[in-house]
Design a protein around this motif. Structure first.
Motif, PDB file in Angstrom:
ATOM      1  N   VAL A  49      36.325  48.217  43.238  1.00 21.46           N
ATOM      2  CA  VAL A  49      35.939  47.698  41.851  1.00 21.46           C
ATOM      3  C   VAL A  49      37.344  47.036  41.117  1.00 21.46           C
ATOM      4  O   VAL A  49      38.303  47.515  41.670  1.00 21.46           O
ATOM      5  CB  VAL A  49      35.364  48.208  40.853  1.00 21.46           C
ATOM      6  CG1 VAL A  49      34.071  48.889  41.499  1.00 21.46           C
ATOM      7  CG2 VAL A  49      36.157  49.399  40.388  1.00 21.46           C
ATOM      8  N   MET A  50      37.021  46.084  40.656  1.00 25.63           N
ATOM      9  CA  MET A  50      38.326  45.402  39.994  1.00 25.63           C
ATOM     10  C   MET A  50      38.910  46.358  38.856  1.00 25.63           C
ATOM     11  O   MET A  50      38.306  47.137  38.349  1.00 25.63           O
ATOM     12  CB  MET A  50      37.835  44.264  39.461  1.00 25.63           C
ATOM     13  CG  MET A  50      39.014  43.644  38.531  1.00 25.63           C
ATOM     14  SD  MET A  50      38.502  41.725  37.852  1.00 25.63           S
ATOM     15  CE  MET A  50      38.465  40.954  39.618  1.00 25.63           C
ATOM     16  N   GLU A  51      40.285  46.464  39.174  1.00 24.51           N
ATOM     17  CA  GLU A  51      40.947  47.196  37.993  1.00 24.51           C
ATOM     18  C   GLU A  51      40.798  46.839  36.547  1.00 24.51           C
ATOM     19  O   GLU A  51      40.645  45.596  36.358  1.00 24.51           O
ATOM     20  CB  GLU A  51      42.352  47.178  38.457  1.00 24.51           C
ATOM     21  CG  GLU A  51      42.690  47.537  39.901  1.00 24.51           C
ATOM     22  CD  GLU A  51      44.143  47.210  40.191  1.00 24.51           C
ATOM     23  OE1 GLU A  51      45.083  48.268  39.836  1.00 24.51           O
ATOM     24  OE2 GLU A  51      44.535  46.093  40.428  1.00 24.51           O
ATOM     25  N   PRO A  52      41.154  47.867  35.699  1.00 20.89           N
ATOM     26  CA  PRO A  52      40.905  47.527  34.409  1.00 20.89           C
ATOM     27  C   PRO A  52      42.198  46.616  33.919  1.00 20.89           C
ATOM     28  O   PRO A  52      42.103  45.793  32.841  1.00 20.89           O
ATOM     29  CB  PRO A  52      40.955  48.937  33.700  1.00 20.89           C
ATOM     30  CG  PRO A  52      40.218  49.909  34.725  1.00 20.89           C
ATOM     31  CD  PRO A  52      40.688  49.232  35.952  1.00 20.89           C
ATOM     32  N   PRO A 994      33.688  33.058  33.254  1.00 18.16           N
ATOM     33  CA  PRO A 994      33.412  34.480  32.584  1.00 18.16           C
ATOM     34  C   PRO A 994      34.614  35.176  31.727  1.00 18.16           C
ATOM     35  O   PRO A 994      35.705  34.892  31.965  1.00 18.16           O
ATOM     36  CB  PRO A 994      33.058  35.502  33.699  1.00 18.16           C
ATOM     37  CG  PRO A 994      33.758  34.949  34.850  1.00 18.16           C
ATOM     38  CD  PRO A 994      33.775  33.529  34.709  1.00 18.16           C
ATOM     39  N   SER A 995      34.262  36.112  30.882  1.00 19.19           N
ATOM     40  CA  SER A 995      35.522  36.880  30.076  1.00 19.19           C
ATOM     41  C   SER A 995      35.691  37.919  31.235  1.00 19.19           C
ATOM     42  O   SER A 995      35.147  37.948  32.204  1.00 19.19           O
ATOM     43  CB  SER A 995      34.853  37.416  28.940  1.00 19.19           C
ATOM     44  OG  SER A 995      33.787  38.297  29.164  1.00 19.19           O
ATOM     45  N   ALA A 996      36.838  38.418  30.858  1.00 21.53           N
ATOM     46  CA  ALA A 996      37.402  39.499  31.529  1.00 21.53           C
ATOM     47  C   ALA A 996      36.403  40.622  31.702  1.00 21.53           C
ATOM     48  O   ALA A 996      36.164  41.289  32.855  1.00 21.53           O
ATOM     49  CB  ALA A 996      38.738  40.195  30.868  1.00 21.53           C
ATOM     50  N   LEU A 999      33.574  39.301  34.229  1.00 27.94           N
ATOM     51  CA  LEU A 999      34.076  39.463  35.559  1.00 27.94           C
ATOM     52  C   LEU A 999      33.865  40.840  36.166  1.00 27.94           C
ATOM     53  O   LEU A 999      33.678  41.011  37.213  1.00 27.94           O
ATOM     54  CB  LEU A 999      35.140  38.579  35.747  1.00 27.94           C
ATOM     55  CG  LEU A 999      35.896  38.586  36.968  1.00 27.94           C
ATOM     56  CD1 LEU A 999      34.970  37.707  37.890  1.00 27.94           C
ATOM     57  CD2 LEU A 999      37.212  37.830  36.972  1.00 27.94           C
ATOM     58  N   GLN A1000      34.612  41.585  35.319  1.00 26.81           N
ATOM     59  CA  GLN A1000      34.788  43.038  35.637  1.00 26.81           C
ATOM     60  C   GLN A1000      33.305  43.628  35.927  1.00 26.81           C
ATOM     61  O   GLN A1000      33.101  44.048  37.072  1.00 26.81           O
ATOM     62  CB  GLN A1000      35.459  43.964  34.592  1.00 26.81           C
ATOM     63  CG  GLN A1000      35.264  45.433  34.765  1.00 26.81           C
ATOM     64  CD  GLN A1000      36.363  46.089  35.550  1.00 26.81           C
ATOM     65  OE1 GLN A1000      37.149  45.346  36.148  1.00 26.81           O
ATOM     66  NE2 GLN A1000      36.304  47.195  35.956  1.00 26.81           N
ATOM     67  N   LEU A1002      30.826  42.013  36.785  1.00 29.40           N
ATOM     68  CA  LEU A1002      30.260  41.202  38.078  1.00 29.40           C
ATOM     69  C   LEU A1002      30.785  41.943  39.241  1.00 29.40           C
ATOM     70  O   LEU A1002      29.980  42.251  40.238  1.00 29.40           O
ATOM     71  CB  LEU A1002      30.598  39.793  37.921  1.00 29.40           C
ATOM     72  CG  LEU A1002      30.089  38.993  39.279  1.00 29.40           C
ATOM     73  CD1 LEU A1002      28.573  38.753  38.758  1.00 29.40           C
ATOM     74  CD2 LEU A1002      30.567  37.429  38.930  1.00 29.40           C
ATOM     75  N   VAL A1003      32.114  42.186  39.305  1.00 26.95           N
ATOM     76  CA  VAL A1003      32.606  42.781  40.631  1.00 26.95           C
ATOM     77  C   VAL A1003      32.152  44.222  40.805  1.00 26.95           C
ATOM     78  O   VAL A1003      31.926  44.582  41.829  1.00 26.95           O
ATOM     79  CB  VAL A1003      34.131  42.878  40.207  1.00 26.95           C
ATOM     80  CG1 VAL A1003      34.715  43.701  41.357  1.00 26.95           C
ATOM     81  CG2 VAL A1003      34.849  41.568  40.176  1.00 26.95           C
ATOM     82  N   VAL A1004      31.872  44.994  39.613  1.00 28.32           N
ATOM     83  CA  VAL A1004      31.365  46.421  39.925  1.00 28.32           C
ATOM     84  C   VAL A1004      29.976  46.261  40.373  1.00 28.32           C
ATOM     85  O   VAL A1004      29.669  46.962  41.453  1.00 28.32           O
ATOM     86  CB  VAL A1004      31.217  47.057  38.621  1.00 28.32           C
ATOM     87  CG1 VAL A1004      30.426  48.315  38.671  1.00 28.32           C
ATOM     88  CG2 VAL A1004      32.814  47.351  38.251  1.00 28.32           C
ATOM     89  N   LEU A1005      29.180  45.235  39.876  1.00 29.02           N
ATOM     90  CA  LEU A1005      27.848  45.351  40.335  1.00 29.02           C
ATOM     91  C   LEU A1005      27.698  44.837  41.913  1.00 29.02           C
ATOM     92  O   LEU A1005      26.987  45.105  42.743  1.00 29.02           O
ATOM     93  CB  LEU A1005      27.142  44.377  39.394  1.00 29.02           C
ATOM     94  CG  LEU A1005      26.795  44.900  38.062  1.00 29.02           C
ATOM     95  CD1 LEU A1005      26.045  43.657  37.240  1.00 29.02           C
ATOM     96  CD2 LEU A1005      25.847  46.075  38.053  1.00 29.02           C
ATOM     97  N   ALA A1006      28.508  43.615  42.244  1.00 29.37           N
ATOM     98  CA  ALA A1006      28.796  43.313  43.689  1.00 29.37           C
ATOM     99  C   ALA A1006      28.898  44.284  44.755  1.00 29.37           C
ATOM    100  O   ALA A1006      28.708  44.559  45.903  1.00 29.37           O
ATOM    101  CB  ALA A1006      29.422  42.154  43.709  1.00 29.37           C
ATOM    102  N   ALA A1007      30.109  45.338  43.928  1.00 29.99           N
ATOM    103  CA  ALA A1007      30.659  46.411  45.133  1.00 29.99           C
ATOM    104  C   ALA A1007      29.609  47.166  45.096  1.00 29.99           C
ATOM    105  O   ALA A1007      29.478  47.893  46.486  1.00 29.99           O
ATOM    106  CB  ALA A1007      31.817  46.999  44.471  1.00 29.99           C
ATOM    107  N   GLU A1008      28.750  47.633  44.265  1.00 35.01           N
ATOM    108  CA  GLU A1008      27.438  48.427  44.361  1.00 35.01           C
ATOM    109  C   GLU A1008      26.612  47.921  45.154  1.00 35.01           C
ATOM    110  O   GLU A1008      25.699  48.874  45.771  1.00 35.01           O
ATOM    111  CB  GLU A1008      27.127  49.080  43.000  1.00 35.01           C
ATOM    112  CG  GLU A1008      28.215  49.803  42.255  1.00 35.01           C
ATOM    113  CD  GLU A1008      27.775  50.175  40.751  1.00 35.01           C
ATOM    114  OE1 GLU A1008      26.693  49.724  40.460  1.00 35.01           O
ATOM    115  OE2 GLU A1008      28.451  50.934  40.120  1.00 35.01           O
TER     116      GLU A1008
END
Length: 1175
Positions: A49-52, A994-996, A999-1000, A1002-1008
């Protein structure tokens, strides 16, 4: 700052993270700015997932080597920054060592970055010296334990009562009766063979192959016949297993198969304790050198007698025994283990470059899932191929690993071993078999140095053609010298479900027994020892390749993982490997054709055509007068045409292989239901095409209008429908007047409050450019007024000259044509420039971008250009529409649609077609959507722009310039940056989002979602509920506002389509409508706008515009922090006393009550999830 790359290779896959670097050896003055290649590529099966740090608050994830690297002075942690060098450092003369390093890099690699990446990868996948010492110590112990195993007395092969009860023979003994005797004696020699001694084994799976030479006293001259040797080999292992399993040295003693060959079991030994995953020792019993005469094991010889195997003799017509080439090969393989080791040791022993190349090739194969299972292209085969190329001087010992990789890929891409085999044997002995003999027996031919053994005997033609295909793609990628070539080539996993357009599973595998009978494959079964899966595989793939013809680019088959089992269990049966999976890579050109045209009726080939296609073939007369055999498939919509391969496959397998359609699970259009309307079979391409045709008609009418003061210079579409990316395309509208009140003075309709909300009708935006003229005013307000006059005149002329229903406003003209509504906006090309003009108090005029000018330029210039480019992309790649629409459907279903614009999602989908590396462009929406999830979840949005090179307008130099400009301006750019040829710097389509945080998320959901969906699609027994990944997780929200379906106009578009819904006031029969329908009326969206306006400073609101019944509310982190009392700050807050001071805190009860009051009639319930927050 020391240059550093950290590469991690996980189980069966790899991913890379390139740390901030500026190479001291290759200063900017020599090499130019270092390219940014920091893409995150997620390995198969790993969640990343995208880093914080995307939000500027995270910290770098810990490396496996526990090394840390921080960049001083970086304003945003984890963000790449140019390195500051002093003048003296910048122009310092390079040392001799640095010059030599530069020269070596120029010769052996195509860039310094690639050299660093390759070197760091090799460090990571190689064994450390400490681990080698521990492995060597374990091998010494294994050697001693094996030699201490006691002997057994001699018994008949069929008398196995001497075996202890806790161990089973790791071989299916069918037929059981066989001649010969067996006794166990300790091995005469124990030799380490394989990649461990060569130094080419790679992590994480470290396997050490050990050859156990069985004493001659155990074997007899005729043991090569009727599986006797294999029976003795299996009994030898069973006795070893029983005794070694009792030794505390071993944590695991299990059986497995050698490269998946069920006649050749092996014993797996793993150490106990913390070293349990350090190494796996493979024990391979083998005969003494020269025990079997090679002339008896030629591919034309028979060593499995029909009378023994089938229980019946051959027919009395004098026909010879069928040859058993695979059986003979498996015996030969055991005889040459040591000689192959000696050959590879002599060739690779002192050459670091070829060793590095072998390691890189193994990583390349592993990422493509080509190296495992029966028929896989193993690391041993790659090593032998490198040895062959060295013998032919195509690879030299001085080459780097990268050059060896290139040379091997080039050889694979240009050499078809299914047609022209190769040989390591340079002998001219006339007694050796010819290559033609091997080609007749095997699909792929690569002979070893003895000239008797085909190293690629188990490799199928389909696997080799897949290798060739991958090699061609890889060579094209390397030749492009892309910055991210290393990640795409060696770090990006290519599982079958993501690499092939359609997948089909044949299950249960026991059904292939019937296929072998139908296809008369008795000789193959006899050769393969009853392995009906391997026997049927070749004929089935050949059959389907012939049937799919021009629709098919490549067919691949799965290689089930090699099983392991406990020594006390029976060996797994052929059917236990689950299913046979075939991957179809389709051609866009012939995919949707419904016709298979055969020969003319009087041609001799017509009988073969009829025999091949069976009852589907029929005589047809064509327009040219010819009468031909033909097959016509039933398919009306584009979605059905894409699935014609399904019809072909099921028909041919049932006709020729006796495999019914119930045994075939075809995965090609399972996601289509998400973009289909209720009770529709089409995925909307036909409706989109109808809307585009209507737009084309309207544009011709606009071009031909008479009476306008200025002529029309251009008509351009600017709506997702006109680029084929609207999730649910519009249909011709004919409103039922009973649902509306009629405003006669305006010839308009108004929704009735006592009726359900009418159908949602969205007008399609069309930009109409007028020619330039000196009569245009130079004042912004005057231009707006002139445009408003043109809008009125446009409506008047369209009504008068073409009888169209129009409604004009100051900014646009709505036109109703053939049931579709278009919103025509008049544009003046110089208006954005007028809006940029700023006049100073002294009267000086300067040009400066303003929000109004940027918005106008985006809407009237950039958006039409983007729509035109994506329309063209759809013509080249028909799957683009489905991919873009599935992507939008998923993003909006996750309630994130407001954060990402239509255009940004369309460009993400376009990138999959314009830059598909390391894949080919998708030919089905299914595989495109999987790659969309992979792109979103792995792309390094923080350190890279996504360049979408529409129409291939950007040169390589411009792309380098864009990347360099991105690094310099990163802190001023949006969190997601998408660059197009018309938008090099500002990322106009992601400026508003998107805001940070979005986007974060979105990345988490796509990775899951990606691994879940891939697992579902690869399940041979069915995907279960395919909509799972489209349903949003609601547990993260603080408040849920549930809406009434009665007032949701797009209720039927929901992910879970309602069984029943309300009538929306549309007549099913087409026909003209004299009145303009209600446009853009969507109560949930209106309600959302009101919520954001009233409570946007306290909360975020999330909604699925496609029929969502829930609005998710998240309180902002700062919402509940007490604020000083101000009379202007009382909205939604109440006064409390804290430490004697009046403070303002949110009045949650009142806010929730306001949510319900604002949405009266629309809101069913407001659920406060109070456990998630406190005041």
């Amino acid at each position: 700052m020391e240059p550093r790359i950290s590469v991690h290779v996980g189980s069966g896959s790899a991913h890379t993270r390139l740390q901030p670097k500026v190479l001291e050896l290759f200063l900017d003055t020599v090499m130019g700015p270092a390219p940014v290649g920091a893409q995150l590529r997620r390995a198969a099966g790993e969640r990343e997932v995208m880093e914080p740090a995307l939000e500027g608050t995270g910290e770098e994830e810990k490396k496996a080597s526990s090394r840390k690297h921080t960049m001083a002075g970086s304003p945003v942690k984890g963000l790449l920054q140019p390195m500051k060098l002093s003048q003296a450092e910048l122009y310092k003369e390079p040392t001799n060592e640095e010059l030599n390093h530069l020269r070596e890099t120029e010769i052996l690699f195509h860039s310094s970055l690639l050299r660093l990446q390759v070197e760091e990868l090799l460090k990571e996948v190689r064994l450390s010296e400490k681990k080698k010492e521990r492995i060597d110590a374990f091998l010494q112990e294994v050697n001693q334990r094996i030699l201490r195993v006691p002997s057994t007395p001699e018994t008949e092969l069929t008398d196995q009562e001497w075996l202890p009860a806790g161990v089973r023979v790791p071989l299916h003994q069918v037929p059981f009766t066989v001649k010969g005797c067996f006794r166990f004696l300790p091995p005469a020699h124990i030799t380490i063979v394989g990649s461990y001694l060569l130094g080419t084994c790679i992590r994480p799976d470290i396997n050490v192959d050990v050859a156990l030479t069985m004493p001659r006293e155990i074997l007899q001259d005729k043991d090569g016949l009727n599986q006797r040797y294999f029976r003795k080999r299996a009994l030898y292992l069973a006795h070893l297993a029983h005794h070694l399993a009792q030794d505390p040295l071993f944590g695991s003693v299990r059986f497995s198969y050698t490269n998946g060959c069920h006649l050749k079991p092996l014993l797996l030994l793993r150490p106990c304790g913390k070293d349990g995953h350090l190494v796996t020792v493979h024990l391979h019993p083998c005969p003494p050198p020269g025990f079997f005469r090679p002339c008896r094991l030629l591919p034309t010889k028979n060593n499995v007698r029909s009378a023994w195997y089938r229980g019946q003799g051959l027919p009395g017509d004098g026909s010879p025994e069928p040859p058993t080439p695979h059986y003979n090969t498996w015996v030969l393989q055991d005889m040459v283990l040591e000689s192959h080791m000696q050959l590879l040791s002599s060739v690779l022993g002192s050459a670091p470059g070829p060793k590095d190349g072998v390691a890189l090739l193994k990583v390349w194969l592993r990422q493509r899932e080509l190296d495992k299972g029966l028929g896989g292209f193993s690391g041993f085969l790659v090593s032998m191929l490198v040895a062959f190329l060295m013998s032919t001087r195509k690879i030299h010992t001085t080459m780097s690993g990268y050059q060896v990789l290139r040379s091997v890929l080039q050889f694979l891409a240009t050499t078809d071993l299914t047609v022209n085999g190769i040989s390591l044997c340079h002998s001219s002995d006339p007694s050796l078999p010819a290559l033609a003999d091997f080609h007749q027996a095997f699909s792929v031919v690569f002979l070893d140095s003895s000239g008797h053994l085909n190293l690629c005997a188990d490799v199928t033609a389909a696997t080799y053609h897949q290798m060739q295909h991958e090699a061609r793609l890889s060579m094209a990628l390397l030749d492009s010298k892309a910055d991210d070539g290393f990640q795409l080539l060696l770090m990006t996993p290519k599982p079958m479900i993501r690499a092939f357009d359609h997948i089909l599973h044949l299950r249960p595998l026991s059904r292939l027994q019937a296929a072998c009978h139908r296809l008369k494959l008795w000789p193959e079964l006899q050769d393969l020892g009853g392995d009906y899966v391997s026997a049927a595989l070749g004929p089935l793939t050949t059959l389907l390749e012939q049937g799919l013809g021009s629709r098919l680019h490549l067919m691949a088959h799965s290689r089930p993982p090699v099983p392991e089992w406990e020594i006390g269990q029976d060996p797994p049966k052929h059917k236990d490997s689950g299913a046979l999976t075939l991957g179809l890579l389709l051609r866009t050109e012939g995919l949707t054709s419904v016709l298979e045209m055969g020969p003319e009726a009087d041609q001799p080939e017509a009988a073969d055509f009829r025999q091949f296609w069976g009852s589907c073939s029929e005589l047809r007369r064509f327009k040219d007068g010819a009468i031909r055999e033909a097959v016509v498939w039933e398919a009306a919509s584009m979605a059905q045409k894409r699935l014609i391969p399904h019809q072909v496959v099921t028909h041919l397998l049932a006709l020729h292989a006796d495999i019914p359609d119930t045994c075939i699970h075809y995965v090609g259009g399972l996601l289509d239901a998400l973009i289909q309307g209720l009770k529709e079979t089409s995925t909307g391409e036909e409706a989109l095409a109808a809307a585009v045709r209507c737009y084309d008609d309207l544009s011709r009418l606009l071009w031909g209008l008479e009476g306008l003061p200025l002529t029309v210079s251009a008509v351009q579409g600017a709506h997702p429908v006109l680029r084929y990316t609207e999730v649910f395309p519009p249909t011709p509208v004919r409103p039922a007047y009973s649902f509306y009140e009629h405003l006669r003075d305006r010839a308009s309709l108004l929704p009735r409050p006592d009726k359900p909300c009418p159908a949602y009708v969205e007008p399609m935006t069309v930009v109409c450019h007028l020619e330039g003229s000196g009569q245009w005013p130079q004042d912004a307000e005057a231009v707006r007024r002139v445009r408003a006059a043109f809008q009125l005149r446009l409506a008047e002329l369209l009504s008068q000259q073409h009888g169209l229903q129009c409604r004009a406003t100051a900014t646009h003209t709505d036109v109703l044509k053939d049931g579709f509504v278009f919103r025509v906006r008049v544009a003046y090309q110089k208006e954005p420039q007028i809006l940029r003009e700023m006049r100073s108090p002294e009267g000086m005029i300067s040009l400066r971008d303003t929000p109004a000018s940027l918005r106008l330029e985006r809407d009237t210039r950039q958006l039409p250009l983007l729509t035109s480019a994506l329309h063209g992309l759809q013509q080249q790649h028909p799957a683009f529409s489905g991919v873009a629409r599935l992507a939008k459907r998923w993003v909006r279903a996750q309630l994130l649609g407001e954060g990402l614009t239509d255009e940004s999602l369309d460009l993400l989908a376009a990138a999959l077609f314009l830059h598909p590396e390391p894949f080919t462009p998708p030919s089905s929406p299914q595989v495109g959507f999987l790659r969309f999830l992979f792109l979103v979840s792995t792309f390094d949005w923080k350190n890279n722009p996504l360049i979408v090179n529409l129409n291939n307008e950007l040169t390589a130099e411009e792309q380098v310039e864009i990347r360099n400009g991105f690094v310099a301006a990163r802190t001023h750019l949006p969190v997601m940056v998408i660059v197009t040829p018309q938008d090099h710097r500002s990322s106009v389509w992601t400026q508003s989002g998107p805001s940070a945080q979005i986007l974060q998320r979105l990345v988490v959901l796509a990775a899951e979602a990606l691994p879940i969906l891939e697992k579902q699609l690869m399940d041979p027994w069915g995907p279960g509920d395919i909509r799972t990944v489209f349903r949003p997780p609601l547990d993260i929200y603080d408040v849920l506002i549930r809406l009434s379906p009665r007032h949701i106009p797009r209720h039927r578009q929901a992910v879970d389509s309602p069984a029943t819904s309300f009538c929306r006031g549309l007549l099913s029969e087409p026909g003209p409508s004299p009145l303009m329908p209600v446009l853009g009326y969507d109560p949930p969206q209106i309600y959302l706008a009101q919520l954001r306006e009233a409570f946007g400073d306290l909360a975020l609101f999330f909604y699925d515009q496609h029929g969502g019944e829930v609005i998710g509310v998240l309180w902002k982190p700062t919402s509940f922090q007490p604020q000083p009392f101000k009379a202007s700050n009382t909205k939604g807050r109440m006064v409390v006393s804290q430490v004697g001071e009046l403070m303002m805190v949110p009045n949650v009860e009142a806010i929730l009550e306001d949510f319900a009051v604002l949405g009266e009639g629309l809101v069913q319930a407001v659920e406060a999830r109070s456990e998630r927050w406190t005041v």
